[in-house]
Design a protein around this motif. Sequence first.
Motif, mmCIF file in Angstrom:
data_model
loop_
_atom_site.group_PDB
_atom_site.id
_atom_site.type_symbol
_atom_site.label_atom_id
_atom_site.label_comp_id
_atom_site.label_asym_id
_atom_site.label_seq_id
_atom_site.Cartn_x
_atom_site.Cartn_y
_atom_site.Cartn_z
ATOM 1 N N ASN A 137 -4.049 -1.766 -10.182
ATOM 2 C CA ASN A 137 -4.058 -1.699 -8.725
ATOM 3 C C ASN A 137 -5.377 -2.093 -8.042
ATOM 4 O O ASN A 137 -5.515 -1.928 -6.833
ATOM 5 C CB ASN A 137 -3.634 -0.298 -8.249
ATOM 6 C CG ASN A 137 -2.679 -0.398 -7.085
ATOM 7 O OD1 ASN A 137 -1.824 -1.293 -7.063
ATOM 8 N ND2 ASN A 137 -2.830 0.462 -6.097
ATOM 9 N N GLY A 153 -6.303 -5.093 -7.851
ATOM 10 C CA GLY A 153 -6.083 -6.423 -7.272
ATOM 11 C C GLY A 153 -6.354 -7.554 -8.262
ATOM 12 O O GLY A 153 -6.586 -8.694 -7.857
ATOM 13 N N LYS A 154 -6.266 -7.252 -9.530
ATOM 14 C CA LYS A 154 -6.548 -8.255 -10.572
ATOM 15 C C LYS A 154 -5.523 -9.391 -10.524
ATOM 16 O O LYS A 154 -5.889 -10.561 -10.630
ATOM 17 C CB LYS A 154 -6.581 -7.573 -11.948
ATOM 18 C CG LYS A 154 -6.983 -8.493 -13.081
ATOM 19 C CD LYS A 154 -7.524 -7.728 -14.280
ATOM 20 C CE LYS A 154 -6.557 -6.726 -14.881
ATOM 21 N NZ LYS A 154 -5.400 -7.340 -15.553
ATOM 22 N N SER A 155 -4.243 -9.042 -10.364
ATOM 23 C CA SER A 155 -3.211 -10.093 -10.292
ATOM 24 C C SER A 155 -3.425 -10.974 -9.072
ATOM 25 O O SER A 155 -3.324 -12.206 -9.161
ATOM 26 C CB SER A 155 -1.808 -9.491 -10.200
ATOM 27 O OG SER A 155 -1.655 -8.442 -11.088
ATOM 28 N N SER A 156 -3.702 -10.355 -7.954
ATOM 29 C CA SER A 156 -3.945 -11.122 -6.723
ATOM 30 C C SER A 156 -5.120 -12.066 -6.920
ATOM 31 O O SER A 156 -5.079 -13.234 -6.509
ATOM 32 C CB SER A 156 -4.261 -10.190 -5.549
ATOM 33 O OG SER A 156 -3.291 -9.174 -5.428
ATOM 34 N N ASP A 199 -12.666 -6.522 2.167
ATOM 35 C CA ASP A 199 -12.156 -6.685 3.543
ATOM 36 C C ASP A 199 -11.916 -5.337 4.214
ATOM 37 O O ASP A 199 -11.806 -5.239 5.435
ATOM 38 C CB ASP A 199 -10.847 -7.500 3.525
ATOM 39 C CG ASP A 199 -9.776 -6.858 2.650
ATOM 40 O OD1 ASP A 199 -8.874 -6.206 3.192
ATOM 41 O OD2 ASP A 199 -9.859 -6.990 1.409
HETATM 42 P P1 GDP Z 1 -3.410 -5.219 -10.055
HETATM 43 O O1 GDP Z 1 -2.568 -4.043 -10.419
HETATM 44 O O2 GDP Z 1 -4.838 -4.977 -10.330
HETATM 45 O O3 GDP Z 1 -2.938 -6.507 -10.650
HETATM 46 O O4 GDP Z 1 -3.351 -5.338 -8.455
HETATM 47 P P2 GDP Z 1 -2.445 -6.223 -7.476
HETATM 48 O O5 GDP Z 1 -2.929 -7.617 -7.394
HETATM 49 O O6 GDP Z 1 -1.018 -6.032 -7.821
HETATM 50 O O7 GDP Z 1 -2.800 -5.502 -6.098
HETATM 51 C C1 GDP Z 1 -2.644 -4.108 -5.927
HETATM 52 C C2 GDP Z 1 -2.584 -3.792 -4.444
HETATM 53 O O8 GDP Z 1 -3.846 -4.071 -3.844
HETATM 54 C C3 GDP Z 1 -1.554 -4.631 -3.687
HETATM 55 O O9 GDP Z 1 -0.980 -3.824 -2.705
HETATM 56 C C4 GDP Z 1 -2.402 -5.735 -3.070
HETATM 57 O O10 GDP Z 1 -1.849 -6.247 -1.885
HETATM 58 C C5 GDP Z 1 -3.701 -4.995 -2.782
HETATM 59 N N1 GDP Z 1 -4.871 -5.896 -2.767
HETATM 60 C C6 GDP Z 1 -5.211 -6.818 -3.710
HETATM 61 N N2 GDP Z 1 -6.345 -7.442 -3.362
HETATM 62 C C7 GDP Z 1 -6.743 -6.920 -2.185
HETATM 63 C C8 GDP Z 1 -7.861 -7.154 -1.311
HETATM 64 O O11 GDP Z 1 -8.740 -7.994 -1.530
HETATM 65 N N3 GDP Z 1 -7.929 -6.376 -0.185
HETATM 66 C C9 GDP Z 1 -6.993 -5.442 0.113
HETATM 67 N N4 GDP Z 1 -7.156 -4.748 1.251
HETATM 68 N N5 GDP Z 1 -5.938 -5.198 -0.679
HETATM 69 C C10 GDP Z 1 -5.806 -5.926 -1.816
#
Ligand code: GDP
Length: 194
Positions: A11, A13-16, A133
Amino acid sequence: NLEIIFVGRSNVGKSSLLKELFGAKVKVGKRPGVTLRPTHAHVSDLLITDMPGFGFMSGVKDRKQDIVKDKTVHYIEDNAERVKIGVLVIDGPALPEIVDRWDSRDQIPIDVEMFDFLREIGIDTIVAANKMDRVKENEYDPLLDEIAVRLGLEPPWQNWKHIIAPISAKKGDLKALKGLLRDRLHEMKRDDLF
Ligand code: GDP
């Protein structure tokens, strides 16, 4: 061959981030089922590896964090020759509180543990402080100082700009991280990627 490994808590934001950095080249995101295996992609002549997020997962109960941690450590040890760069993705705004909560229970938070491990094993480690952000302008530098302290790096954080990259995957603001990756790859004579 050269490998860049991405690690982080679930969570953060690694995937993003991976999607923003590499687009469709790297298949990321919530993989179906419960998988604890890393995902790989070839980008140019680099191997990009997405480790499973440290965290809780339905069906695996509460030891997942430890299982993923052990797997990550073993993976990195087994491939240390090839893994040249490690990107530890953290939730910037959340990190200080998370670290303090663990500290108060006399436990080492997994983010800090991974940071120390990567550096100890000799991997050039970058901390991508994501979700910046969410931080107001006047809280930006103080937060990054707090993060540096939690990582054992003496503030001001600007002294560690070669390690700490404040980013926002959501806004597509990855300048700091791309710059650091570009520098590293340039040193390794691979500079056409970012
Ligand atoms: P992962 O579990 O690390 O792969 O995380 P995800 O990419 O699935 O993101 C987890 C949550 O964080 C989602 O709700 C995204 O929209 C949010 N998120 C990811 N990057 C950012 C960012 O740079 N800023 C904000 N505010 N939210 C983010």
